[in-house]
Scaffold this motif. Sequence first.
Motif, PDB file in Angstrom:
ATOM      1  N   ARG A 103       1.567  16.700 -94.932  1.00  0.00           N
ATOM      2  CA  ARG A 103       1.574  17.641 -94.874  1.00  0.00           C
ATOM      3  C   ARG A 103       3.639  18.074 -94.571  1.00  0.00           C
ATOM      4  N   LEU A 104       3.966  17.326 -93.541  1.00  0.00           N
ATOM      5  CA  LEU A 104       5.923  17.699 -93.316  1.00  0.00           C
ATOM      6  C   LEU A 104       6.194  16.783 -95.058  1.00  0.00           C
ATOM      7  N   TRP A 105       6.152  15.733 -94.231  1.00  0.00           N
ATOM      8  CA  TRP A 105       6.441  14.513 -95.380  1.00  0.00           C
ATOM      9  C   TRP A 105       5.380  13.816 -96.105  1.00  0.00           C
ATOM     10  N   ARG A 106       5.453  14.660 -97.185  1.00  0.00           N
ATOM     11  CA  ARG A 106       4.282  14.413 -98.193  1.00  0.00           C
ATOM     12  C   ARG A 106       4.879  13.040 -99.309  1.00  0.00           C
ATOM     13  N   ARG A 107       3.532  12.777 -99.253  1.00  0.00           N
ATOM     14  CA  ARG A 107       4.052  10.852-100.123  1.00  0.00           C
ATOM     15  C   ARG A 107       3.110  10.854-101.494  1.00  0.00           C
ATOM     16  N   LEU A 108       3.623  10.615-101.951  1.00  0.00           N
ATOM     17  CA  LEU A 108       2.483  10.468-103.572  1.00  0.00           C
ATOM     18  C   LEU A 108       3.067   8.778-104.693  1.00  0.00           C
ATOM     19  N   VAL A 109       2.089   7.986-104.378  1.00  0.00           N
ATOM     20  CA  VAL A 109       1.443   6.652-104.559  1.00  0.00           C
ATOM     21  C   VAL A 109       1.184   6.661-106.380  1.00  0.00           C
ATOM     22  N   THR A 110       1.654   6.150-107.257  1.00  0.00           N
ATOM     23  CA  THR A 110       1.405   6.317-108.324  1.00  0.00           C
ATOM     24  C   THR A 110       1.401   4.942-108.568  1.00  0.00           C
ATOM     25  N   ILE A 111       0.226   4.164-108.829  1.00  0.00           N
ATOM     26  CA  ILE A 111      -0.141   3.072-109.052  1.00  0.00           C
ATOM     27  C   ILE A 111      -1.021   2.914-110.393  1.00  0.00           C
ATOM     28  N   PRO A 112       0.388   2.528-111.421  1.00  0.00           N
ATOM     29  CA  PRO A 112      -0.629   2.116-113.318  1.00  0.00           C
ATOM     30  C   PRO A 112      -1.884   1.059-113.127  1.00  0.00           C
ATOM     31  N   TYR A 113      -3.097   1.106-113.440  1.00  0.00           N
ATOM     32  CA  TYR A 113      -3.706   0.071-113.313  1.00  0.00           C
ATOM     33  C   TYR A 113      -3.387  -1.307-113.833  1.00  0.00           C
ATOM     34  N   GLY A 114      -2.787  -1.296-115.089  1.00  0.00           N
ATOM     35  CA  GLY A 114      -1.784  -2.529-115.610  1.00  0.00           C
ATOM     36  C   GLY A 114      -1.049  -3.690-114.136  1.00  0.00           C
ATOM     37  N   ARG A 115      -1.014  -2.597-113.068  1.00  0.00           N
ATOM     38  CA  ARG A 115       0.033  -3.269-112.487  1.00  0.00           C
ATOM     39  C   ARG A 115      -0.704  -3.469-110.681  1.00  0.00           C
ATOM     40  N   ILE A 116      -1.732  -3.300-110.962  1.00  0.00           N
ATOM     41  CA  ILE A 116      -2.869  -3.569-110.008  1.00  0.00           C
ATOM     42  C   ILE A 116      -3.024  -5.646-109.955  1.00  0.00           C
ATOM     43  N   GLN A 117      -2.726  -6.446-109.026  1.00  0.00           N
ATOM     44  CA  GLN A 117      -3.085  -7.403-108.961  1.00  0.00           C
ATOM     45  C   GLN A 117      -4.333  -7.199-108.343  1.00  0.00           C
ATOM     46  N   TYR A 118      -4.860  -6.654-106.976  1.00  0.00           N
ATOM     47  CA  TYR A 118      -6.314  -7.054-106.543  1.00  0.00           C
ATOM     48  C   TYR A 118      -6.169  -5.922-106.000  1.00  0.00           C
ATOM     49  N   VAL A 119      -7.357  -5.487-104.971  1.00  0.00           N
ATOM     50  CA  VAL A 119      -7.854  -4.253-104.332  1.00  0.00           C
ATOM     51  C   VAL A 119      -8.732  -4.868-102.944  1.00  0.00           C
ATOM     52  N   ASP A 120      -8.059  -4.989-101.643  1.00  0.00           N
ATOM     53  CA  ASP A 120      -9.011  -5.067-100.749  1.00  0.00           C
ATOM     54  C   ASP A 120      -9.559  -3.892-100.337  1.00  0.00           C
ATOM     55  N   LEU A 121     -10.804  -4.536 -99.822  1.00  0.00           N
ATOM     56  CA  LEU A 121     -11.930  -2.955 -98.753  1.00  0.00           C
ATOM     57  C   LEU A 121     -11.384  -3.293 -97.039  1.00  0.00           C
ATOM     58  N   GLU A 122     -11.370  -3.157 -96.666  1.00  0.00           N
ATOM     59  CA  GLU A 122     -11.587  -3.096 -95.049  1.00  0.00           C
ATOM     60  C   GLU A 122     -12.592  -2.153 -94.394  1.00  0.00           C
ATOM     61  N   ALA A 123     -12.926  -2.807 -93.355  1.00  0.00           N
ATOM     62  CA  ALA A 123     -13.705  -2.195 -92.509  1.00  0.00           C
ATOM     63  C   ALA A 123     -13.542  -2.851 -91.178  1.00  0.00           C
ATOM     64  N   GLY A 124     -12.719  -2.174 -90.101  1.00  0.00           N
ATOM     65  CA  GLY A 124     -13.232  -2.499 -88.931  1.00  0.00           C
ATOM     66  C   GLY A 124     -14.395  -2.041 -87.888  1.00  0.00           C
ATOM     67  N   PRO A 125     -14.521  -2.683 -86.400  1.00  0.00           N
ATOM     68  CA  PRO A 125     -16.114  -2.202 -86.030  1.00  0.00           C
ATOM     69  C   PRO A 125     -16.110  -0.731 -86.481  1.00  0.00           C
ATOM     70  N   LEU A 126     -14.937   0.099 -85.799  1.00  0.00           N
ATOM     71  CA  LEU A 126     -14.736   1.532 -85.507  1.00  0.00           C
ATOM     72  C   LEU A 126     -15.288   2.070 -87.061  1.00  0.00           C
ATOM     73  N   LEU A 127     -14.786   2.034 -87.858  1.00  0.00           N
ATOM     74  CA  LEU A 127     -14.987   2.253 -88.598  1.00  0.00           C
ATOM     75  C   LEU A 127     -16.159   1.923 -89.441  1.00  0.00           C
ATOM     76  N   ARG A 128     -16.372   0.517 -89.095  1.00  0.00           N
ATOM     77  CA  ARG A 128     -18.048   0.447 -89.308  1.00  0.00           C
ATOM     78  C   ARG A 128     -18.556   1.468 -89.050  1.00  0.00           C
ATOM     79  N   GLY A 129     -18.402   1.721 -87.911  1.00  0.00           N
ATOM     80  CA  GLY A 129     -19.988   2.292 -86.903  1.00  0.00           C
ATOM     81  C   GLY A 129     -19.880   3.979 -87.474  1.00  0.00           C
ATOM     82  N   PHE A 130     -19.171   4.027 -88.748  1.00  0.00           N
ATOM     83  CA  PHE A 130     -19.283   5.132 -88.722  1.00  0.00           C
ATOM     84  C   PHE A 130     -19.494   5.867 -90.479  1.00  0.00           C
ATOM     85  N   GLY A 131     -19.644   4.765 -90.906  1.00  0.00           N
ATOM     86  CA  GLY A 131     -19.895   4.489 -92.218  1.00  0.00           C
ATOM     87  C   GLY A 131     -18.672   4.980 -93.174  1.00  0.00           C
ATOM     88  N   LEU A 132     -17.804   4.370 -92.386  1.00  0.00           N
ATOM     89  CA  LEU A 132     -16.116   4.029 -93.632  1.00  0.00           C
ATOM     90  C   LEU A 132     -15.893   2.900 -93.390  1.00  0.00           C
TER      91      LEU A 132
END
Length: 174
Positions: A103-132
């Motif tokens: 909000r105060l320090w805004r950040r915008l990251v754009t990642i071209p699809y061709g630059r993506i090497q891999y995509v991780d999915l992470e879910a610790g116990p607290l996130l999993r407990g809330f279905g996130l």
Amino acid sequence: MSQPIQSPAPSAPAIDLYDNHQLPWQLVSRRLITVRSIALAIPIVVLLTIAGTLGAFLHPLIATIAVPIVVAMWIWGQWLIIRQVPAISYAELEDEVAIRRGRLWRRLVTIPYGRIQYVDLEAGPLLRGFGLASIEVHTASPSSNGSIPGLPEAEAHALRERLAARGEAQRAGL
């Protein structure tokens, strides 16, 4: 005779840090507020316990000073969480994924699809407990990596698959 100057073809809408309603920004789940609030409460409870114990065994003035400070830190942390989480969003565009936050320090990251090497999915116990779950998009340059926290699990899995597939397709075309 001089040739008339042709105007460039219309391009995709400009990516804006502010919500210009031209891009399909997707917000993260509001349940992330609860997850982050619980994560904040754990060290706050520890600090309150330490302050109370020191006040009981050493001098009551320690607790009188420390407890309001810790409570003020908790209130400030809660305010930040409530303001920051709704400011996290992402947009899947034609050639790239855009991630914005802040909000105060805004950040915008754009990642071209061709630059993506891999995509991780992470879910610790607290996130999993809330279905996130959270997505981490990795490129060859660590400074251009991006993360999207607090996605519903099904949406996070689908997004990871889409980003990985688009990354493979774009790299194959290079």
